[in-house]
Design a protein around this motif. Structure first.
Motif, PDB file in Angstrom:
ATOM      1  N   ILE A   6       0.796  -1.281   0.010  1.00 48.36           N
ATOM      2  CA  ILE A   6       0.118  -0.117   0.022  1.00 48.36           C
ATOM      3  C   ILE A   6       0.941   1.601   0.124  1.00 48.36           C
ATOM      4  O   ILE A   6       1.672   1.341   0.786  1.00 48.36           O
ATOM      5  N   VAL A  41      -3.346  -0.663   9.238  1.00 48.82           N
ATOM      6  CA  VAL A  41      -2.992  -2.059   8.799  1.00 48.82           C
ATOM      7  C   VAL A  41      -3.206  -2.686   9.963  1.00 48.82           C
ATOM      8  O   VAL A  41      -4.096  -3.764  10.058  1.00 48.82           O
ATOM      9  N   GLN A  42      -2.473  -2.473  11.089  1.00 44.61           N
ATOM     10  CA  GLN A  42      -2.669  -3.219  12.383  1.00 44.61           C
ATOM     11  C   GLN A  42      -4.123  -3.221  12.909  1.00 44.61           C
ATOM     12  O   GLN A  42      -4.570  -4.127  13.597  1.00 44.61           O
ATOM     13  N   TYR A  46      -3.873  -6.956  10.289  1.00 39.91           N
ATOM     14  CA  TYR A  46      -2.633  -7.663   9.433  1.00 39.91           C
ATOM     15  C   TYR A  46      -1.305  -7.058  10.168  1.00 39.91           C
ATOM     16  O   TYR A  46      -1.463  -5.971  10.812  1.00 39.91           O
ATOM     17  N   ALA A  48       2.175  -5.158   9.692  1.00 38.20           N
ATOM     18  CA  ALA A  48       2.601  -4.152   8.575  1.00 38.20           C
ATOM     19  C   ALA A  48       4.051  -4.011   8.737  1.00 38.20           C
ATOM     20  O   ALA A  48       4.774  -3.853   9.788  1.00 38.20           O
ATOM     21  N   VAL A  68       1.668  -5.592   3.623  1.00 35.24           N
ATOM     22  CA  VAL A  68       0.915  -6.005   4.493  1.00 35.24           C
ATOM     23  C   VAL A  68       0.974  -7.391   4.032  1.00 35.24           C
ATOM     24  O   VAL A  68       1.047  -7.996   3.272  1.00 35.24           O
ATOM     25  N   THR A  71      -2.234 -11.529   3.840  1.00 28.26           N
ATOM     26  CA  THR A  71      -3.639 -11.025   3.310  1.00 28.26           C
ATOM     27  C   THR A  71      -4.166 -12.178   2.179  1.00 28.26           C
ATOM     28  O   THR A  71      -4.784 -11.787   1.243  1.00 28.26           O
ATOM     29  N   LYS A  76      -7.174  -6.998  -2.440  1.00 30.87           N
ATOM     30  CA  LYS A  76      -6.510  -5.894  -2.328  1.00 30.87           C
ATOM     31  C   LYS A  76      -7.294  -4.265  -2.365  1.00 30.87           C
ATOM     32  O   LYS A  76      -7.181  -3.585  -1.414  1.00 30.87           O
ATOM     33  N   LEU A  79      -8.855  -4.412   0.995  1.00 29.42           N
ATOM     34  CA  LEU A  79      -7.900  -3.665   1.955  1.00 29.42           C
ATOM     35  C   LEU A  79      -7.688  -2.456   2.204  1.00 29.42           C
ATOM     36  O   LEU A  79      -7.394  -1.814   3.011  1.00 29.42           O
ATOM     37  N   VAL A  83      -8.111   0.303   5.125  1.00 30.75           N
ATOM     38  CA  VAL A  83      -7.125   1.092   5.801  1.00 30.75           C
ATOM     39  C   VAL A  83      -7.520   2.765   5.464  1.00 30.75           C
ATOM     40  O   VAL A  83      -7.201   3.295   6.311  1.00 30.75           O
TER      41      VAL A  83
END
Length: 94
Positions: A6, A41-42, A46, A48, A68, A71, A76, A79, A83
């Motif tokens: 990302i 992301v956390q 997930y 990072a 990331v 996943t 994507k 995601l 985010v």
């Protein structure tokens, strides 16, 4: 292990779709940082990894990117939208 990347450009409200933004403008944020993206992301659940020296291919200045990990079960696009939503929430709290 599947890794997605990302870049801040994906959720940057100042950019157009052709410049690299991947979310609707109303979900995007102004000048996102890799630290905000990694924290979001956390929050999504997930792991990072921040790479600060990397640059998005459509930009000249390196703003970094976030890897990331884990996943396999997520598209994507989903995601990136999650985010962006969490970065908006984190900014509202601050």
């Amino acid at each position: 292990m599947v890794e997605n990347v990302i870049y801040p450009a994906y959720i940057d409200a100042d950019l157009t779709r052709s410049e690299g933004r991947r979310v609707p403008r109303d979900q995007a944020v102004e000048e996102p940082t890799v630290d905000e993206i990694a924290k979001a992301v956390q929050q999504v659940g997930y792991d990072a990894v921040i790479e600060r020296e990397k640059a998005y291919s459509r930009e000249f200045e390196p703003r970094g990117r976030v890897l990331v990990q884990g996943t396999e079960d997520t598209a994507k696009n989903d995601l990136v939208q999650a985010v962006a939503a969490y970065v908006n929430i984190l900014r509202d709290e601050a």
